[in-house]
Design a protein around this motif. Structure first.
Motif, mmCIF file in Angstrom:
data_model
loop_
_atom_site.group_PDB
_atom_site.id
_atom_site.type_symbol
_atom_site.label_atom_id
_atom_site.label_comp_id
_atom_site.label_asym_id
_atom_site.label_seq_id
_atom_site.Cartn_x
_atom_site.Cartn_y
_atom_site.Cartn_z
ATOM 1 N N LEU A 61 -6.839 13.076 5.045
ATOM 2 C CA LEU A 61 -5.793 12.067 4.885
ATOM 3 C C LEU A 61 -6.071 10.870 5.783
ATOM 4 O O LEU A 61 -6.312 11.026 6.981
ATOM 5 N N SER A 62 -6.012 9.676 5.196
ATOM 6 C CA SER A 62 -6.188 8.451 5.971
ATOM 7 C C SER A 62 -5.146 7.428 5.540
ATOM 8 O O SER A 62 -4.509 7.572 4.492
ATOM 9 N N VAL A 63 -4.983 6.398 6.367
ATOM 10 C CA VAL A 63 -3.991 5.357 6.114
ATOM 11 C C VAL A 63 -4.674 3.992 6.228
ATOM 12 O O VAL A 63 -5.039 3.564 7.328
ATOM 13 N N ASP A 64 -4.885 3.341 5.094
ATOM 14 C CA ASP A 64 -5.502 2.007 5.073
ATOM 15 C C ASP A 64 -6.789 1.969 5.897
ATOM 16 O O ASP A 64 -7.027 1.032 6.665
ATOM 17 N N ALA A 65 -7.609 2.981 5.748
ATOM 18 C CA ALA A 65 -8.833 3.095 6.547
ATOM 19 C C ALA A 65 -9.942 2.189 6.015
ATOM 20 O O ALA A 65 -10.016 1.907 4.813
ATOM 21 N N SER A 66 -10.798 1.754 6.930
ATOM 22 C CA SER A 66 -11.975 0.966 6.546
ATOM 23 C C SER A 66 -13.026 1.895 5.950
ATOM 24 O O SER A 66 -12.973 3.124 6.115
ATOM 25 N N LEU A 81 -11.188 16.706 -1.251
ATOM 26 C CA LEU A 81 -10.368 15.621 -1.783
ATOM 27 C C LEU A 81 -10.064 14.639 -0.663
ATOM 28 O O LEU A 81 -10.067 14.994 0.519
ATOM 29 N N LEU A 82 -9.757 13.407 -1.059
ATOM 30 C CA LEU A 82 -9.300 12.380 -0.126
ATOM 31 C C LEU A 82 -7.847 12.057 -0.435
ATOM 32 O O LEU A 82 -7.454 12.002 -1.603
ATOM 33 N N GLN A 83 -7.046 11.860 0.608
ATOM 34 C CA GLN A 83 -5.648 11.455 0.415
ATOM 35 C C GLN A 83 -5.440 10.109 1.087
ATOM 36 O O GLN A 83 -5.674 9.972 2.289
ATOM 37 N N LEU A 84 -4.995 9.140 0.310
ATOM 38 C CA LEU A 84 -4.742 7.791 0.819
ATOM 39 C C LEU A 84 -3.237 7.613 0.961
ATOM 40 O O LEU A 84 -2.502 7.659 -0.018
ATOM 41 N N HIS A 85 -2.785 7.410 2.206
ATOM 42 C CA HIS A 85 -1.354 7.446 2.482
ATOM 43 C C HIS A 85 -0.821 6.104 2.979
ATOM 44 O O HIS A 85 0.242 6.032 3.597
ATOM 45 N N ARG A 92 -8.259 -0.504 -4.630
ATOM 46 C CA ARG A 92 -8.838 0.140 -3.446
ATOM 47 C C ARG A 92 -9.010 1.648 -3.680
ATOM 48 O O ARG A 92 -10.029 2.229 -3.297
ATOM 49 N N VAL A 93 -8.043 2.264 -4.312
ATOM 50 C CA VAL A 93 -8.140 3.688 -4.629
ATOM 51 C C VAL A 93 -9.374 3.950 -5.489
ATOM 52 O O VAL A 93 -10.150 4.878 -5.244
ATOM 53 N N GLY A 94 -9.558 3.117 -6.506
ATOM 54 C CA GLY A 94 -10.717 3.262 -7.381
ATOM 55 C C GLY A 94 -12.031 3.073 -6.644
ATOM 56 O O GLY A 94 -13.010 3.794 -6.890
ATOM 57 N N ALA A 95 -12.041 2.117 -5.718
ATOM 58 C CA ALA A 95 -13.257 1.856 -4.952
ATOM 59 C C ALA A 95 -13.602 3.023 -4.036
ATOM 60 O O ALA A 95 -14.775 3.395 -3.895
ATOM 61 N N VAL A 96 -12.593 3.610 -3.417
ATOM 62 C CA VAL A 96 -12.818 4.763 -2.532
ATOM 63 C C VAL A 96 -13.335 5.952 -3.343
ATOM 64 O O VAL A 96 -14.267 6.646 -2.935
ATOM 65 N N LYS A 97 -12.731 6.160 -4.486
ATOM 66 C CA LYS A 97 -13.169 7.265 -5.354
ATOM 67 C C LYS A 97 -14.627 7.079 -5.768
ATOM 68 O O LYS A 97 -15.423 8.026 -5.747
ATOM 69 N N ALA A 98 -14.980 5.861 -6.125
ATOM 70 C CA ALA A 98 -16.353 5.581 -6.540
ATOM 71 C C ALA A 98 -17.335 5.738 -5.376
ATOM 72 O O ALA A 98 -18.461 6.222 -5.559
ATOM 73 N N ARG A 99 -16.918 5.352 -4.188
ATOM 74 C CA ARG A 99 -17.794 5.402 -3.020
ATOM 75 C C ARG A 99 -18.187 6.841 -2.682
ATOM 76 O O ARG A 99 -19.343 7.114 -2.336
ATOM 77 N N PHE A 100 -17.229 7.763 -2.772
ATOM 78 C CA PHE A 100 -17.486 9.127 -2.313
ATOM 79 C C PHE A 100 -17.627 10.152 -3.431
ATOM 80 O O PHE A 100 -18.055 11.277 -3.178
ATOM 81 N N VAL A 141 4.505 5.564 11.265
ATOM 82 C CA VAL A 141 3.670 6.371 10.367
ATOM 83 C C VAL A 141 4.320 6.420 8.985
ATOM 84 O O VAL A 141 5.546 6.360 8.864
ATOM 85 N N PRO A 142 3.510 6.514 7.919
ATOM 86 C CA PRO A 142 4.049 6.433 6.555
ATOM 87 C C PRO A 142 4.533 7.746 5.973
ATOM 88 O O PRO A 142 4.886 7.811 4.805
ATOM 89 N N GLY A 143 4.538 8.817 6.753
ATOM 90 C CA GLY A 143 4.977 10.106 6.224
ATOM 91 C C GLY A 143 5.074 11.119 7.341
ATOM 92 O O GLY A 143 4.914 10.791 8.518
ATOM 93 N N GLY A 144 5.354 12.365 6.975
ATOM 94 C CA GLY A 144 5.405 13.423 7.974
ATOM 95 C C GLY A 144 6.620 13.385 8.869
ATOM 96 O O GLY A 144 6.627 13.972 9.947
ATOM 97 N N ALA A 145 7.670 12.678 8.417
ATOM 98 C CA ALA A 145 8.868 12.543 9.246
ATOM 99 C C ALA A 145 9.943 13.562 8.897
ATOM 100 O O ALA A 145 11.014 13.563 9.491
ATOM 101 N N GLY A 146 9.669 14.424 7.919
ATOM 102 C CA GLY A 146 10.641 15.443 7.543
ATOM 103 C C GLY A 146 11.785 14.902 6.711
ATOM 104 O O GLY A 146 12.834 15.525 6.613
#
Length: 212
Positions: A61-66, A81-85, A92-100, A141-146
């Motif tokens: 899981l990453s958040v707006d990662a380079s 799998l990669l999780q973009l949060h 950008r999602v498509g580019a990350v998927k293509a990269r890896f 943080v964008p999640g994990g706050a319950g």
């Protein structure tokens, strides 16, 4: 036994990873985001990744990662799998998927049914949509706050693979599944004894409740 898929996210120690595998979860999530209390180092990721290899699907899981940060993360964990949060666009999602060449989970913050509808923009790019509670404005943080959102917003949702997250715990996951008919669930803070500290008994209880 239920065919619900279960992801335990924010794992950071070997005992809690082992508990997740022993409980029969399908995916183990590892957080690479320095502002999160569940953030792990590349060294920890390497060790946990080796322990999990071939035993459970690993999610990074990453958040707006380079690209450079993603490269390092993938090299360390060898995820399935990669999780973009973050605020990643469909492009950008498509580019990350293509990269890896890996399946991508895209987290979607939900406050209303309109947010669920807007997620359609990602259907061609992401392999799985993860519906989570929309963070408060200015949240670190964008999640994990319950936090849970109004699960009725997902009633009748159809369109690609998807997961339910946000405020789930061993006591409410069965209700959430009954209400939404979600094919998969994701939990982090709901199986913790303190913020960022996973609880082995709660992990086992969550998986058992979801399977029932």
């Amino acid at each position: 036994m239920s065919d619900i898929r279960i992801k335990i996210c924010g794992l950071s120690t070997l005992p809690t990873l082992e508990a997740t595998i022993a409980a029969g979860a399908d995916m183990a999530g590892f957080v690479f985001f320095a502002k999160s209390p569940r953030h792990i180092s590349l060294e920890t990721a390497r060790a946990l990744g080796r322990a999990a290899q071939g035993r459970i699907r690993k999610v990074a899981l990453s958040v707006d990662a380079s690209n450079a940060d993603l490269d390092a993360m993938v090299d360390a964990l060898a995820p399935d799998l990669l999780q973009l949060h973050g605020r990643e666009t469909p492009e950008r999602v498509g580019a990350v998927k293509a990269r890896f060449g890996l399946p991508v989970i895209k987290a979607i913050g939900v406050a209303t049914a309109a947010d669920v509808a807007a997620a359609a923009a990602y259907l061609g790019a992401a392999d799985i949509l993860l519906f989570d509670a929309k963070p408060a404005p200015g949240a670190a943080v964008p999640g994990g706050a319950g936090l849970a959102f109004d699960w009725t917003a997902l009633r009748g949702h159809a369109g690609g693979e998807w997961m339910l997250s946000g405020g789930l715990d061993p006591d409410n996951v069965a209700e959430a599944l009954a209400l939404t008919q979600a094919p998969a669930v994701d939990v982090s803070s709901g199986v913790e004894s303190a913020r960022g500290v996973k609880d082995e008994a709660k992990i086992a209880a969550f998986v058992a409740a979801a399977r029932r």
